[in-house]
Write an enzyme that holds these catalytic residues in place. Structure first.
Site, PDB file in Angstrom:
ATOM      1  N   ASP A 180      15.234  62.962  47.073  1.00 21.99           N
ATOM      2  CA  ASP A 180      16.548  64.089  48.159  1.00 21.99           C
ATOM      3  C   ASP A 180      15.410  66.054  47.579  1.00 21.99           C
ATOM      4  OD1 ASP A 180      18.966  64.466  49.391  1.00 21.99           O
ATOM      5  OD2 ASP A 180      19.837  64.973  47.333  1.00 21.99           O
ATOM      6  N   ASP A 214      12.470  69.940  51.963  1.00 20.45           N
ATOM      7  CA  ASP A 214      13.277  70.474  52.273  1.00 20.45           C
ATOM      8  C   ASP A 214      12.661  71.552  52.561  1.00 20.45           C
ATOM      9  OD1 ASP A 214      15.431  71.934  53.272  1.00 20.45           O
ATOM     10  OD2 ASP A 214      16.191  71.180  51.326  1.00 20.45           O
ATOM     11  N   GLY A 229      28.890  69.697  47.043  1.00 30.17           N
ATOM     12  CA  GLY A 229      29.777  70.285  46.623  1.00 30.17           C
ATOM     13  C   GLY A 229      31.327  69.820  45.858  1.00 30.17           C
ATOM     14  N   HIS A 257      24.466  65.628  55.104  1.00 31.28           N
ATOM     15  CA  HIS A 257      24.443  65.357  53.325  1.00 31.28           C
ATOM     16  C   HIS A 257      25.910  66.402  53.346  1.00 31.28           C
ATOM     17  CE1 HIS A 257      19.610  65.571  52.290  1.00 31.28           C
ATOM     18  NE2 HIS A 257      20.520  65.534  53.198  1.00 31.28           N
ATOM     19  N   GLY A 258      26.108  66.349  52.051  1.00 36.38           N
ATOM     20  CA  GLY A 258      27.493  67.010  51.856  1.00 36.38           C
ATOM     21  C   GLY A 258      28.069  66.725  51.642  1.00 36.38           C
ATOM     22  N   ALA A 259      28.539  64.472  51.965  1.00 38.88           N
ATOM     23  CA  ALA A 259      29.560  63.606  52.315  1.00 38.88           C
ATOM     24  C   ALA A 259      30.856  63.668  51.033  1.00 38.88           C
ATOM     25  CB  ALA A 259      29.368  62.826  52.975  1.00 38.88           C
ATOM     26  N   SER A 315      27.839  62.765  46.265  1.00 37.04           N
ATOM     27  CA  SER A 315      27.186  62.830  44.528  1.00 37.04           C
ATOM     28  C   SER A 315      27.904  62.787  43.861  1.00 37.04           C
ATOM     29  CB  SER A 315      25.590  63.153  44.757  1.00 37.04           C
ATOM     30  OG  SER A 315      25.365  64.254  43.467  1.00 37.04           O
ATOM     31  N   THR A 316      28.657  64.482  44.801  1.00 36.08           N
ATOM     32  CA  THR A 316      29.598  65.162  44.173  1.00 36.08           C
ATOM     33  C   THR A 316      31.340  64.106  43.321  1.00 36.08           C
ATOM     34  OG1 THR A 316      29.043  67.669  44.733  1.00 36.08           O
ATOM     35  CG2 THR A 316      31.965  67.140  43.977  1.00 36.08           C
TER      36      THR A 316
END
Length: 288
Positions: free
Chosen positions: A82, A104, A178, A205-207, A229-230
């Protein structure tokens, strides 16, 4: 079963209107929680590492742990890089047997991003590994909300995909990495246009913190892979704090981490349930 490629996973998801979850492989307890929950839910799953995780944990440890976990379950498991930060990092992961990689270059000027992704695609495709890339600016949730000018342009996305040969695209359409400090506002009209223009599986991303309704609408708009992730990190650390507060004399890590794994599996099962075909198709949405 052995590790598998994300290529067939995500193309099948896009074709059939669901999404494959991707979770972090920070350490053994999270890895076990992810594969156990995915096996319970009969869902394919992606375990992924950032360059920071590779440096802190060690790429040899991570690959060994994920391979072992995958062999213990009957659902497809992929190992993904990632936010790969360089050509060299991607090459290192390919040598170690990663079955999917992301490069990225979204922070670079457009032409430099294209050139970097093309080089990585050429290298990864030579060994049969698919590539994810990013176009637009997916920022941090604690930053000032991004202007729509930083979102991915559908026409440019079409050119980007055709020029680079990338297999999957992570577009900017309102999510962020985040903890969200305010409500999430997704540009689903833009997302649908990107999906139509590119014809490739798209990645959210950022779900973490994105409501179920928005997750499902995003899948209907072209998202085929969703990164969490967070929320997993928060759940795991909250569980450790709670357990040690309630059992201040406990010193057996097997008991301490066992409690955290169980809470984590609940979170993972919930996220997977939002993304499965029946859940998405049974939702009666109006126009978005």
């Amino acid at each position: 079963m052995p590790l598998v490629s994300t290529k067939e996973m995500l193309e099948d998801a896009r074709r059939n209107g669901f999404a494959v979850p991707a979770f972090p492989a920070h350490h053994l307890d999270i890895i076990r929680s992810v594969v156990d929950a995915a096996d319970d839910m009969r869902s394919p799953v992606i375990l992924q590492t950032t360059p920071a995780t590779l440096e802190k944990v060690g790429i040899d440890y991570v690959t060994a742990l994920v391979r072992t976990a995958a062999k213990r379950v009957s659902v497809p498991v992929a190992l993904h890089l990632d936010h790969g930060n360089s050509y060299a990092t991607v090459a290192r992961c390919l040598r170690m047997g990663y079955t999917s990689v992301m490069i990225d270059g979204s922070h670079l000027p457009y032409r430099e991003n294209v050139a970097l992704v093309r080089r990585v695609v050429e290298m990864a495709h030579a060994v049969g590994v698919p590539v994810e890339s990013e176009l637009g600016a997916i920022g941090a949730a604690n930053e000032t909300p991004q202007a729509h000018s930083s979102y991915t342009d559908p026409i440019q996305a079409k050119e980007f995909v055709e020029t680079t040969g990338t297999d999957f695209l992570a577009p900017a359409f309102g999510t962020a990495h985040g903890v969200y400090r305010r409500g999430v506002r997704l540009d689903l009209t833009r997302l649908k246009a990107i999906s139509r223009q590119t014809g490739v599986p798209l990645v959210m991303h950022g779900a973490s913190g994105v409501p179920m309704e928005d997750i499902r609408r995003s899948i209907q708009s072209g998202i085929a892979k969703i990164n969490f992730s967070t929320e997993l990190k928060q759940s795991f650390s909250d569980s450790l704090r709670d357990y040690l507060t309630q059992h201040p004399e406990e010193n057996d890590p097997r008991k301490i981490f066992g409690a955290a794994r169980e809470r984590l599996r609940e979170v993972i099962r919930q996220k997977i349930s939002w993304m499965q075909p029946a859940a998405v198709k049974n939702k009666q949405d109006g126009p978005v």
